[in-house]
Design an enzyme around this catalytic site. Structure first.
Site, PDB file in Angstrom:
ATOM      1  N   LYS A  93     103.651 -15.501   8.143  1.00 27.89           N
ATOM      2  CA  LYS A  93     102.068 -16.043   7.879  1.00 27.89           C
ATOM      3  C   LYS A  93     102.017 -17.322   7.578  1.00 27.89           C
ATOM      4  O   LYS A  93     102.638 -17.610   6.373  1.00 27.89           O
ATOM      5  CB  LYS A  93     101.451 -15.056   7.312  1.00 27.89           C
ATOM      6  CG  LYS A  93      99.807 -15.266   7.311  1.00 27.89           C
ATOM      7  CD  LYS A  93      99.092 -14.583   8.340  1.00 27.89           C
ATOM      8  CE  LYS A  93      97.940 -15.561   8.456  1.00 27.89           C
ATOM      9  NZ  LYS A  93      97.849 -16.670   9.390  1.00 27.89           N
ATOM     10  N   GLN A 114     105.338 -21.093   1.180  1.00 21.75           N
ATOM     11  CA  GLN A 114     104.309 -20.035   1.844  1.00 21.75           C
ATOM     12  C   GLN A 114     104.670 -18.631   1.388  1.00 21.75           C
ATOM     13  O   GLN A 114     103.891 -17.691   1.172  1.00 21.75           O
ATOM     14  CB  GLN A 114     103.919 -20.178   3.245  1.00 21.75           C
ATOM     15  CG  GLN A 114     102.968 -19.548   3.826  1.00 21.75           C
ATOM     16  CD  GLN A 114     101.480 -20.532   3.700  1.00 21.75           C
ATOM     17  OE1 GLN A 114     101.498 -21.531   3.876  1.00 21.75           O
ATOM     18  NE2 GLN A 114     100.547 -19.437   3.676  1.00 21.75           N
ATOM     19  N   LYS A 129     105.846 -21.349   8.531  1.00 22.47           N
ATOM     20  CA  LYS A 129     104.959 -22.381   8.586  1.00 22.47           C
ATOM     21  C   LYS A 129     105.597 -23.187  10.041  1.00 22.47           C
ATOM     22  O   LYS A 129     106.776 -22.847  10.434  1.00 22.47           O
ATOM     23  CB  LYS A 129     105.098 -23.426   7.660  1.00 22.47           C
ATOM     24  CG  LYS A 129     103.940 -24.501   7.523  1.00 22.47           C
ATOM     25  CD  LYS A 129     102.972 -23.987   6.731  1.00 22.47           C
ATOM     26  CE  LYS A 129     101.841 -25.146   6.690  1.00 22.47           C
ATOM     27  NZ  LYS A 129     100.535 -24.678   6.049  1.00 22.47           N
ATOM     28  N   GLY A 168      95.624 -22.505  11.203  1.00 21.91           N
ATOM     29  CA  GLY A 168      95.449 -23.870  11.159  1.00 21.91           C
ATOM     30  C   GLY A 168      96.059 -24.598   9.860  1.00 21.91           C
ATOM     31  O   GLY A 168      96.395 -23.695   9.008  1.00 21.91           O
ATOM     32  N   ASP A 169      96.326 -25.739   9.996  1.00 20.68           N
ATOM     33  CA  ASP A 169      96.422 -26.486   9.007  1.00 20.68           C
ATOM     34  C   ASP A 169      95.972 -27.841   9.261  1.00 20.68           C
ATOM     35  O   ASP A 169      95.196 -28.110  10.059  1.00 20.68           O
ATOM     36  CB  ASP A 169      98.166 -26.477   8.568  1.00 20.68           C
ATOM     37  CG  ASP A 169      98.502 -27.103   7.366  1.00 20.68           C
ATOM     38  OD1 ASP A 169      98.111 -26.542   6.241  1.00 20.68           O
ATOM     39  OD2 ASP A 169      99.075 -28.280   7.148  1.00 20.68           O
ATOM     40  N   THR A 213      89.172 -21.392   0.728  1.00 18.13           N
ATOM     41  CA  THR A 213      90.273 -22.104  -0.337  1.00 18.13           C
ATOM     42  C   THR A 213      89.414 -22.530  -1.460  1.00 18.13           C
ATOM     43  O   THR A 213      89.791 -22.283  -2.696  1.00 18.13           O
ATOM     44  CB  THR A 213      90.958 -23.000   0.632  1.00 18.13           C
ATOM     45  OG1 THR A 213      91.583 -22.431   1.563  1.00 18.13           O
ATOM     46  CG2 THR A 213      92.039 -23.664  -0.441  1.00 18.13           C
ATOM     47  N   ASN A 244      87.501 -29.951   3.516  1.00 29.02           N
ATOM     48  CA  ASN A 244      87.220 -28.639   3.566  1.00 29.02           C
ATOM     49  C   ASN A 244      87.308 -28.094   2.321  1.00 29.02           C
ATOM     50  O   ASN A 244      86.316 -27.377   1.702  1.00 29.02           O
ATOM     51  CB  ASN A 244      88.014 -27.789   4.721  1.00 29.02           C
ATOM     52  CG  ASN A 244      87.823 -26.173   4.437  1.00 29.02           C
ATOM     53  OD1 ASN A 244      88.657 -25.512   4.050  1.00 29.02           O
ATOM     54  ND2 ASN A 244      86.729 -25.708   5.147  1.00 29.02           N
ATOM     55  N   SER A 380      92.564 -15.232   5.570  1.00 27.74           N
ATOM     56  CA  SER A 380      93.273 -15.060   6.971  1.00 27.74           C
ATOM     57  C   SER A 380      93.887 -13.867   6.916  1.00 27.74           C
ATOM     58  O   SER A 380      93.949 -13.053   7.981  1.00 27.74           O
ATOM     59  CB  SER A 380      94.595 -16.083   6.924  1.00 27.74           C
ATOM     60  OG  SER A 380      93.942 -17.398   7.415  1.00 27.74           O
TER      61      SER A 380
HETATM   62  P1  NAP Z   1      90.549 -31.911   5.109  1.00 28.12           P
HETATM   63  O1  NAP Z   1      89.331 -31.317   5.383  1.00 28.12           O
HETATM   64  O2  NAP Z   1      91.300 -32.897   5.911  1.00 28.12           O
HETATM   65  O3  NAP Z   1      90.148 -32.986   3.728  1.00 28.12           O
HETATM   66  C1  NAP Z   1      90.952 -33.801   3.139  1.00 28.12           C
HETATM   67  C2  NAP Z   1      90.102 -34.917   2.194  1.00 28.12           C
HETATM   68  O4  NAP Z   1      90.896 -35.579   1.188  1.00 28.12           O
HETATM   69  C3  NAP Z   1      89.194 -35.647   2.782  1.00 28.12           C
HETATM   70  O5  NAP Z   1      87.915 -35.924   2.052  1.00 28.12           O
HETATM   71  C4  NAP Z   1      90.205 -36.868   2.670  1.00 28.12           C
HETATM   72  O6  NAP Z   1      89.536 -38.319   2.864  1.00 28.12           O
HETATM   73  C5  NAP Z   1      90.626 -36.884   1.386  1.00 28.12           C
HETATM   74  N1  NAP Z   1      91.904 -37.478   1.018  1.00 28.12           N
HETATM   75  C6  NAP Z   1      92.805 -37.628   1.803  1.00 28.12           C
HETATM   76  N2  NAP Z   1      93.710 -38.316   1.067  1.00 28.12           N
HETATM   77  C7  NAP Z   1      93.082 -39.174   0.176  1.00 28.12           C
HETATM   78  C8  NAP Z   1      93.524 -39.833  -0.997  1.00 28.12           C
HETATM   79  N3  NAP Z   1      94.675 -40.619  -0.768  1.00 28.12           N
HETATM   80  N4  NAP Z   1      92.643 -40.218  -1.831  1.00 28.12           N
HETATM   81  C9  NAP Z   1      91.397 -39.527  -1.828  1.00 28.12           C
HETATM   82  N5  NAP Z   1      91.126 -38.544  -0.935  1.00 28.12           N
HETATM   83  C10 NAP Z   1      92.025 -38.494   0.056  1.00 28.12           C
HETATM   84  O7  NAP Z   1      91.536 -31.262   4.280  1.00 28.12           O
HETATM   85  P2  NAP Z   1      91.416 -29.754   3.559  1.00 28.12           P
HETATM   86  O8  NAP Z   1      91.542 -28.697   4.543  1.00 28.12           O
HETATM   87  O9  NAP Z   1      90.443 -29.795   2.540  1.00 28.12           O
HETATM   88  O10 NAP Z   1      93.078 -29.729   2.601  1.00 28.12           O
HETATM   89  C11 NAP Z   1      92.958 -30.406   1.562  1.00 28.12           C
HETATM   90  C12 NAP Z   1      94.358 -29.806   0.883  1.00 28.12           C
HETATM   91  O11 NAP Z   1      94.173 -28.532   0.566  1.00 28.12           O
HETATM   92  C13 NAP Z   1      95.456 -30.308   1.632  1.00 28.12           C
HETATM   93  O12 NAP Z   1      96.475 -30.442   0.727  1.00 28.12           O
HETATM   94  C14 NAP Z   1      95.929 -29.008   2.266  1.00 28.12           C
HETATM   95  O13 NAP Z   1      97.271 -28.620   2.628  1.00 28.12           O
HETATM   96  C15 NAP Z   1      95.317 -27.984   1.159  1.00 28.12           C
HETATM   97  N6  NAP Z   1      95.039 -26.531   1.398  1.00 28.12           N
HETATM   98  C16 NAP Z   1      93.860 -26.504   2.400  1.00 28.12           C
HETATM   99  C17 NAP Z   1      93.857 -25.012   2.679  1.00 28.12           C
HETATM  100  C18 NAP Z   1      92.697 -24.678   3.622  1.00 28.12           C
HETATM  101  O14 NAP Z   1      92.095 -23.562   4.058  1.00 28.12           O
HETATM  102  N7  NAP Z   1      92.049 -25.858   4.377  1.00 28.12           N
HETATM  103  C19 NAP Z   1      94.302 -24.154   2.278  1.00 28.12           C
HETATM  104  C20 NAP Z   1      95.501 -24.225   1.456  1.00 28.12           C
HETATM  105  C21 NAP Z   1      95.594 -25.592   1.040  1.00 28.12           C
HETATM  106  P3  NAP Z   1      89.410 -38.914   4.407  1.00 28.12           P
HETATM  107  O15 NAP Z   1      88.085 -38.294   4.940  1.00 28.12           O
HETATM  108  O16 NAP Z   1      88.834 -40.596   3.837  1.00 28.12           O
HETATM  109  O17 NAP Z   1      90.679 -38.953   4.881  1.00 28.12           O
END
Ligand code: NAP
Length: 448
Positions: A93, A114, A129, A168-169, A213, A244, A380
Site C-alpha cells: 500500500k 511506507q 510506492k 495518489g501522491d 492527513t 491539502n 485509505s
Molecule cells: P500540496 O497540496 O501540493 O501542498 C503543498 C504546499 O506546500 C503548497 O502550499 C506549496 O506551495 C507549499 N510549498 C511547496 N514547496 C514549498 C516551499 N519550498 N516553501 C513553502 N511552501 C512550499 O501537497 P500536500 O498533499 O499538502 O502534501 C504536503 C506534504 O505532505 C508532502 O511532503 C507530502 O508528501 C506529505 N503527505 C501528504 C499526504 C496527503 O494525504 N496529502 C499524506 C502524507 C504525507 P505552492 O502552492 O506555492 O507550490
C-alpha cells in the site's frame, strides 16, 4: 553522522553497496537503523533470521516504459516504477507520484518509509510506492488520461485488492485516480473498488480522506501535548504550506481552540493575528488556486511577507506541512529562541536531520512524519474496508475511526520509546514499534 551499532553497520554497508547512488534511500534506511541498536541486542532472533537484510531488499521492483501520444500526435516515452517493498502485514500500500524528479532511489526511499508508517497505523497494510517521471503540469486532461491509461495497461497485472493497492501522491489526485481506475476496470472486466484508494465519493471513495492527513497530524500533536501535561487549546500555532495537509491541519487546530496565526506557500507567508480565516484560505487556495498574498488582500489586518520564512513568526507549536527539508537548523534555532514547545511533521521529512537534532536536544516535543502524517494512509485503509463491505460511512464515524487510529499510533510510539530506554523520543518510538510489528510477522511467515 552518528555511527551505527556494530550489529547493524554491516547491514547498512550492504544497502550502500547494493543501491549505489540512491542517497534518499540510504538516508531513510540509516534513520531507521539508528534507532534499532537496543532492539537487536535484546532480540538476537531478528539478526539470526536476517530480518534486517530482508527488510532492506524490496520483495519486487518494477520498472517499465510508458508510451503515449501527446495532443500534437507526437509519441512520448516516460519511465514508471512500482516498488513492492514488504507484504508481511498486508497487501502493498502506497501512493503513485507523478513528478519529473521521480527515479528508482526516490521511490525506494518512499516505499521503505511506507512500510513503517503503515505498520504504525495498526491496520493490515504492507508497504509500497510507485510513480513516474511524467509531469502533469501543463498537460491537457486528454494527455493525462492517455498517459494514465498507458501506465495502467502495464501496471494492472501487478495490482489487486489482495496484492497491491496504489493511491495518489504528488501529481496524482482525484482526476488521475479516476483515469487509472477506469482503465483497470476495463482491462480486467472487474469492478474491484479496493484496488485503488483516493477515489471520488461517487464511485467508492471515503469521507474524511481529503482532511485525513492534516486532521491526523493535529490529533497526534494533541496526544503528544497531553502526555506532557499540555494541550493545543489557547496555543499559538503556525503552519507551513497551504496545500491539502496544511489547510486541514490549520482547520482542525483552530477547531480544538488553538490560535493559528500563519501559513505559507512557495511565494512567502501570511500572518493573521486574529487567527486564520480557514474558509477564506480554502477559497484562495482550493477554489481560486491563487497565491497566498491574495489572502492578505482580503483581510486588512493580515500581513503578507514576500519570500519570507514562516519560521520567523513566533509560536508555541509549529506544524511543517509543505515539503521535504523545509525546516533547517537555522529555522529550528529561531523557533527555539521564540519559545516553541512542540513540532509535528505533517509533511514527509520536512525537518533536516540537524533541525530534528536541535529541537530534540532543547527538549522540544517532536513528532516525526512517519507517525504524525499516518492519518492519510490510515484513511485509505478505511476506504478499502468500506469497499470490501460494500459500505459508505458517515463523516462523523470515519473521523472517529481516524482519531482512534492516531491515538493508537501515538500510544504505540510512546510505549516503545519507554520500553527501549528513550522515554519521550517519538523518533525512536516510531521506528522501534513499527519495526517490531513487521519483524514479528516476517519471523512468523518463515523465509519467504
Ligand atoms: P500540496 O497540496 O501540493 O501542498 C503543498 C504546499 O506546500 C503548497 O502550499 C506549496 O506551495 C507549499 N510549498 C511547496 N514547496 C514549498 C516551499 N519550498 N516553501 C513553502 N511552501 C512550499 O501537497 P500536500 O498533499 O499538502 O502534501 C504536503 C506534504 O505532505 C508532502 O511532503 C507530502 O508528501 C506529505 N503527505 C501528504 C499526504 C496527503 O494525504 N496529502 C499524506 C502524507 C504525507 P505552492 O502552492 O506555492 O507550490
Amino acid at each position: 553522522m552518528t555511527i551505527l551499532d556494530p550489529l547493524l553497520q554491516p547491514h547498512y554497508d550492504i544497502v550502500l553497496a547494493r543501491n549505489p547512488g540512491e542517497q534518499e534511500f540510504h538516508q531513510a534506511v540509516f534513520e531507521v537503523l539508528e534507532s534499532l541498536g537496543p532492539v537487536v541486542h535484546k532480540h538476537s532472533e531478528y539478526v539470526e533470521a536476517a530480518v534486517i537484510e530482508r527488510l532492506c531488499e524490496p520483495e519486487r521492483q518494477l520498472i517499465f516504459r510508458v508510451p503515449w501520444t501527446d495532443d500534437q500526435g507526437k509519441v512520448q516515452i516516460n519511465r514508471a516504477f512500482r516498488v513492492e517493498f514488504n507484504s508481511a502485514l498486508g497487501p502493498y500500500k502506497g501512493g503513485l507520484r507523478f513528478h519529473p524528479s521521480v527515479n528508482s532511489g526516490i521511490v525506494k526511499f518512499l516505499g521503505f518509509e511506507q512500510i513503517f508508517k503503515n505498520a504504525l497505523t495498526g491496520l493490515p497494510i504492507g508497504g509500497g510506492k510507485g510513480g513516474s517521471d511524467f509531469d502533469p503540469k501543463g498537460r491537457s486532461d486528454a494527455e493525462v488520461m492517455r498517459f494514465c491509461q498507458s501506465l495502467m495497461t502495464e501496471l494492472y497485472r501487478h495490482l489487486g485488492e489482495y496484492t497491491d493497492v496504489p493511491a495518489g501522491d504528488i501529481g496524482v489526485g482525484g482526476r488521475e485516480i479516476g483515469y487509472l481506475f477506469g482503465q483497470y476496470k476495463r482491462i480486467t472486466n472487474r469492478y474491484e473498488s479496493g484496488v485503488l484508494t483516493g477515489k471520488a465519493l461517487a464511485y467508492g471513495g471515503s469521507r474524511v480522506r481529503t482532511e485525513a492527513t492534516g486532521y491526523g497530524t493535529v490529533f497526534f500533536a494533541e496526544e503528544m501535548l497531553k502526555a506532557a501535561g499540555q494541550s493545543l487549546s489557547g496555543k499559538r500555532v503556525i503552519v507551513s504550506g497551504s496545500g491539502n495537509v496544511a489547510i486541514y491541519a490549520a482547520q482542525k487546530a483552530a477547531a480544538v481552540g488553538a490560535q493559528v496565526v500563519a501559513c505559507s506557500d512557495s511565494s512567502g507567508y501570511v500572518v493573521d493575528e486574529d487567527g486564520l480565516d480557514i474558509d477564506l484560505l480554502r477559497q484562495v487556495k482550493e477554489v481560486d488556486r491563487a497565491r497566498i498574498s491574495a489572502y492578505a488582500d482580503e483581510r486588512p489586518r493580515a500581513r503578507f511577507v514576500e519570500g519570507g520564512r514562516v519560521w520567523d513568526v513566533p509560536c508555541e507549536v509549529a506544524l511543517p506541512c509543505a515539503t521535504q527539508n523545509e525546516l533547517d537548523g537555522d529555522a529550528a534555532s529561531t523557533l527555539i529562541a521564540n519559545g516553541v514547545i512542540a513540532v509535528a511533521e505533517g509533511a514527509n521529512m520536512p525537518c533536516t536531520p540537524e533541525a530534528t537534532r536541535l529541537l530534540r536536544e532543547k527538549g522540544v516535543l517532536f513528532a516525526p512524519g512517519k507517525a504524525a502524517n499516518a492519518g492519510g494512509v490510515a484513511t485509505s485503509a478505511l476506504e478499502m474496508q468500506q469497499n470490501a463491505s460494500r459500505d459508505s460511512w458517515s463523516f462523523a464515524y470515519t473521523e472517529g475511526r481516524l482519531k482512534e487510529i492516531m491515538t493508537g499510533v501515538h500510544d504505540r510510539c510512546a510505549a516503545a520509546a519507554e520500553e527501549y530506554g528513550a522515554p519521550g523520543n517519538y523518533v525512536a518510538g516510531a521506528n522501534i514499534s513499527s519495526f517490531l510489528q513487521v519483524a514479528d510477522a516476517m519471523l512468523a511467515l518463515g523465509v519467504v
